[in-house]
Design an enzyme around this catalytic site. Structure first.
Site, short mmCIF file in Angstrom:
data_model
loop_
_atom_site.label_atom_id
_atom_site.label_comp_id
_atom_site.label_asym_id
_atom_site.label_seq_id
_atom_site.Cartn_x
_atom_site.Cartn_y
_atom_site.Cartn_z
N ASP A 25 0.78 -1.25 0.00
CA ASP A 25 0.00 0.00 0.00
C ASP A 25 0.81 1.30 0.00
O ASP A 25 0.44 2.26 0.69
CB ASP A 25 -0.97 0.01 1.20
N LYS A 130 -6.76 -4.90 -3.10
CA LYS A 130 -7.40 -5.52 -1.94
C LYS A 130 -8.40 -4.57 -1.30
O LYS A 130 -8.13 -3.37 -1.15
CB LYS A 130 -6.33 -5.94 -0.93
N CYS A 163 -2.19 -2.43 7.80
CA CYS A 163 -2.16 -3.37 6.66
C CYS A 163 -0.94 -4.28 6.67
O CYS A 163 -1.03 -5.43 6.23
CB CYS A 163 -2.26 -2.59 5.36
N1 TIU Z 1 -2.64 0.40 4.28
C1 TIU Z 1 -3.11 0.63 5.51
O1 TIU Z 1 -2.43 0.43 6.50
N2 TIU Z 1 -4.40 1.15 5.60
C2 TIU Z 1 -4.84 1.97 6.63
O2 TIU Z 1 -5.98 2.38 6.65
N3 TIU Z 1 -3.92 2.29 7.57
C3 TIU Z 1 -4.06 3.17 8.61
O3 TIU Z 1 -3.17 3.24 9.45
N4 TIU Z 1 -5.15 3.93 8.68
#
Ligand code: TIU
Length: 222
Positions: A25, A130, A163
């Site tokens: 991500d 995802k 994530c």
């Molecule tokens: N990629 C991921 O970690 N998504 C989130 O929403 N992370 C947060 O820390 N908000």
């Protein structure tokens, strides 16, 4: 050829042919102002700071001929894969699907959903979209890794306790041996990052291993 990374809680042995580099991500929506992460009230600077390190490891992995997987968190434009509970959570300035400075927040195909240009995928690399925090939930990731004979995952990306950790726990339960690159991951909350690193490697690597990027690069160049 088996290489060993000087890791915690002990050495992490891996073979390049059966190991994937998994980058979680690294999207504009999490690391740039005006995206999903910022809409939740977070300072994105600690996440931006890891881009050069992730880029260095990615380049070394590509140069060594290793397999690379990128993930992106996001939803279909009609939000059919976004549970209402996720969209309604918290009191964000922008909700998933609302129009922000980088297009609709956390929606596939929008500018904010893209991986940052420094880490953009190249031909031959797998990109997994995802809908959840974990990269194995509602995605073809496990089947793709199995088809390639992958048993080990070297993990980087954001955020460490959301994530990244969710994905490492999903991978661990599926039998993968996972190494988290300590300076290749970041959280909006430094204390959460530290706690996550500690809990991953506790109890004799109950979830996985952690190591600094230099230790991984040393093993790759050995
Ligand atoms: N990629 C991921 O970690 N998504 C989130 O929403 N992370 C947060 O820390 N908000």
């Amino acid at each position: 050829m088996t290489r060993t990374v000087a890791a915690q809680p002990f050495g992490y042995p891996f073979d390049l042919a059966t190991t994937a580099l998994l980058i979680i991500d690294m999207q504009r929506d999490f690391v740039e102002p005006g995206g999903f992460g910022a809409s939740l009230g977070n300072d994105v600077v600690p996440l931006q700071a890891i881009i050069p390190t992730v880029q260095r490891v990615l380049q070394a992995w590509r140069d060594a001929g290793g397999f690379v997987v990128h993930t992106r968190e996001g939803h279909r434009p009609d939000l059919s894969d976004c549970p209402p509970a996720k969209r309604e959570r918290g009191q964000p300035s922008l909700r998933i699907g609302d129009v922000g400075p980088m297009g609709r927040v956390l929606i596939r195909g929008e500018p904010g959903h893209a991986i940052v240009p420094e880490l953009a995928p190249i031909d031959g690399e797998l990109v997994i979209d995802k809908p959840g925090k974990g990269a194995f939930y509602a995605t073809p990731l496990n089947e793709a890794l199995q088809a390639k004979g992958i048993t080990h995952l070297v993990v980087m990306g954001v955020t460490t306790e959301v994530c990244v950790q969710t994905t490492m726990r999903e991978a661990n339960d599926r039998g993968y041996s996972c190494l988290l690159v300590e300076d290749g991951t970041a959280s909006y909350f430094p204390a959460f990052k530290d706690a996550t690193l500690a809990m991953i490697r506790a109890q004799g690597a109950i979830v996985g291993w952690t190591a600094p990027s230099q230790a991984l690069l040393d093993a790759l160049h050995a």
